[in-house]
Design an enzyme around this catalytic site. Structure first.
Site, PDB file in Angstrom:
ATOM      1  N   LYS A   1     132.908 -64.691 -20.261  1.00  9.58           N
ATOM      2  CA  LYS A   1     131.483 -64.973 -20.411  1.00  9.58           C
ATOM      3  C   LYS A   1     130.704 -63.811 -21.019  1.00  9.58           C
ATOM      4  CE  LYS A   1     131.061 -69.090 -18.138  1.00  9.58           C
ATOM      5  NZ  LYS A   1     131.920 -69.203 -16.946  1.00  9.58           N
TER       6      LYS A   1
ATOM      7  N   GLU B   1     121.175 -70.164 -16.571  1.00  8.99           N
ATOM      8  CA  GLU B   1     121.613 -71.018 -15.469  1.00  8.99           C
ATOM      9  C   GLU B   1     122.970 -70.503 -15.027  1.00  8.99           C
ATOM     10  OE1 GLU B   1     122.334 -71.656 -18.592  1.00  8.99           O
ATOM     11  OE2 GLU B   1     124.487 -71.962 -18.382  1.00  8.99           O
TER      12      GLU B   1
ATOM     13  N   SER C   1     141.066 -67.267 -18.710  1.00  9.68           N
ATOM     14  CA  SER C   1     139.636 -67.037 -18.951  1.00  9.68           C
ATOM     15  C   SER C   1     139.002 -66.061 -17.968  1.00  9.68           C
ATOM     16  CB  SER C   1     138.890 -68.373 -18.911  1.00  9.68           C
ATOM     17  OG  SER C   1     139.191 -69.072 -17.708  1.00  9.68           O
TER      18      SER C   1
HETATM   19  C1  LIG Z   1     132.634 -70.370 -16.625  1.00  8.10           C
HETATM   20  C2  LIG Z   1     134.089 -70.262 -16.650  1.00  8.10           C
HETATM   21  C3  LIG Z   1     134.897 -71.242 -17.279  1.00  8.10           C
HETATM   22  C4  LIG Z   1     134.352 -72.516 -17.850  1.00  8.10           C
HETATM   23  O1  LIG Z   1     133.482 -72.347 -18.923  1.00  8.10           O
HETATM   24  P1  LIG Z   1     133.895 -72.640 -20.421  1.00  8.10           P
HETATM   25  O2  LIG Z   1     132.598 -72.569 -21.135  1.00  8.10           O
HETATM   26  O3  LIG Z   1     134.519 -74.004 -20.478  1.00  8.10           O
HETATM   27  O4  LIG Z   1     134.835 -71.586 -20.853  1.00  8.10           O
HETATM   28  C5  LIG Z   1     136.258 -71.032 -17.332  1.00  8.10           C
HETATM   29  N1  LIG Z   1     136.824 -69.934 -16.779  1.00  8.10           N
HETATM   30  C6  LIG Z   1     136.089 -68.980 -16.167  1.00  8.10           C
HETATM   31  C7  LIG Z   1     136.792 -67.810 -15.578  1.00  8.10           C
HETATM   32  C8  LIG Z   1     134.704 -69.113 -16.082  1.00  8.10           C
HETATM   33  O5  LIG Z   1     133.993 -68.158 -15.459  1.00  8.10           O
END
Ligand SMILES: *Cc1c(COP(=O)(O)O)cnc(C)c1O
Length: 395
Positions: free
Chosen positions: A90, A112, A378
């Protein structure tokens, strides 16, 4: 990097666009007229690249997971967004957007957040840039993600609990849009994913595309070719997936697998598998697939993972699914939990629950020997330890 084709109104095929109240027309138009020239300018690139390097810690490693590869009979590389500052992908987007907001002369930032990851990433860059920060968060999430609330407050942000609806991400987004309507001139709204009115989906995809650009270079070094056979990522709103696949989209040889949250099962009535369950509708300024009932009322999604618990999906992803460019797999809560423990025990990496959904897709793919897959992790699992511990004791 070739941009993913959208028309001048921000449509990917039938999905996208900007469905906004009149009062926001001016600031969305200002963004739309300026975002490309700003993010492509040398001055922006230099500041963005140096912060990604020295502040976030990029490039994030591309790691060949040997034991995981052995289990699935192919070569699996993990793109380690979990190692970024603040623990997820993020931050790439929040840094880009705050640099943009400053160039547009904005004084105040709103955001948000669901689980709090995007809120923390936004509060972090606001501290860094000395800007006022207000984060909207559903009251239910405020209670279940208390550490992230405390982090945002320590970083100097104001967290506003939202008590409408079922008090989660969708409701927080509505409230942030309401705030923006009251302060359109001095406020920039940092949306945390590839959702919202045009130009947000395109802008966020471009800011996150650093993930895919690095994969190209790193894979060329490690495998002697920049193209994998598979790219795999989880989708909530779609930003880590969009960033991963963006530079590869126009090459059909690369298979794209997107994992959405099946919850307790796609047909259980407790799911967040928007691409499979959704119908075309409008949510938060964009025409896309939306989980809705027959009257067009938005249905409450469910997933064990707060970051995937959203009733919409980026218009890019709705388009990739409808054209067949991406294969969409629903991964249930239990499959994701098992995958999180598998990665932890095989590789010593505790993934975020969202990322565990991407890992949960591995047994469903059917790799051939020698194939190369890149899977984006992610985020890290620190925030999900309570869920993991409960599951561990149940077994
Ligand atoms: C917020 C988040 C997501 C989901 O958001 P995307 O916009 O689909 O990437 C996925 N993995 C993590 C670790 C997150 O914090």
């Amino acid at each position: 990097m070739k941009p993913y084709p959208i028309d001048s109104d921000g449509f990917y095929g039938e999905f996208g666009g900007a469905y906004i109240p009149e009062i926001l027309y001016g600031c969305v138009e200002q963004l739309r007229n300026n975002y490309l020239s700003i993010i492509e300018s040398d001055d922006f690139r230099q500041e963005f690249d140096s912060l990604l390097r020295d502040y976030v810690g990029r490039p994030s490693p591309l790691y060949l997971a040997r034991r995981l590869s052995e289990r699935y009979g192919c070569r699996i590389y993990l793109k380690r967004e979990d190692l970024n500052h603040t623990g997820a992908h993020k931050i790439n987007n929040t840094i880009g957007q705050i640099l943009l907001a400053r160039r547009l002369g904005k004084k105040r930032i709103i955001a948000e957040t669901g689980a709090g990851q995007h809120g923390v990433a936004t509060a972090t860059v606001c501290a860094l840039m000395n800007m006022e920060c207000v984060v909207y968060m559903g009251k239910t999430d405020v209670e279940r993600q208390h550490i992230n609330v405390q982090k945002m407050q320590m970083l100097g942000a104001t967290v506003r609990p939202v008590t409408s609806g079922n008090m989660t991400l969708k409701d927080a987004t509505n409230e942030a849009i309401r705030d923006w309507c009251c302060h359109p001139a001095d406020t920039h709204y940092i949306i945390g994913s590839t959702v919202g009115p045009h130009p947000y989906p395109d802008m966020v995809a471009r800011l996150q595309s650093v993930i895919g650009e690095e994969i190209k270079k790193q894979l060329a070094e490690k495998e002697g070719r920049e193209n994998p056979d598979y790219l795999i990522a989880c989708v909530g709103g779609g930003s880590n997936a969009a960033g991963t696949i963006y530079p590869y989209l126009d090459d059909d040889r690369i298979k794209i697998v997107l994992a959405e949250a099946g919850g307790k099962g796609v047909n259980s009535g407790m799911s967040a598998a928007t691409i499979q369950l959704g119908k075309t509708g409008i949510i938060h300024g964009s025409r896309t697939l939306v989980m809705q009932n027959e009257d067009g009322q938005i249905e409450e999604p469910y997933s064990i993972s707060a970051g995937l618990d959203y009733p919409g999906i980026g218009p890019i992803h709705a388009h990739l699914a409808s054209t067949g460019r991406a294969r969409i797999l629903a991964v249930d809560d239990d499959e994701a939990l098992q995958a999180a423990f598998e990665l932890t025990r095989l590789e010593g990496i505790i993934p975020a629950l969202e990322s565990a959904h991407a890992l949960g897709a591995l047994p469903k793919i059917g790799f051939r020997p020698g194939e190369v897959a890149v899977l984006t992790v992610s985020g890290r699992g620190d925030k999900d330890m309570n869920t993991y511990i409960d599951y561990y004791h149940q077994k």
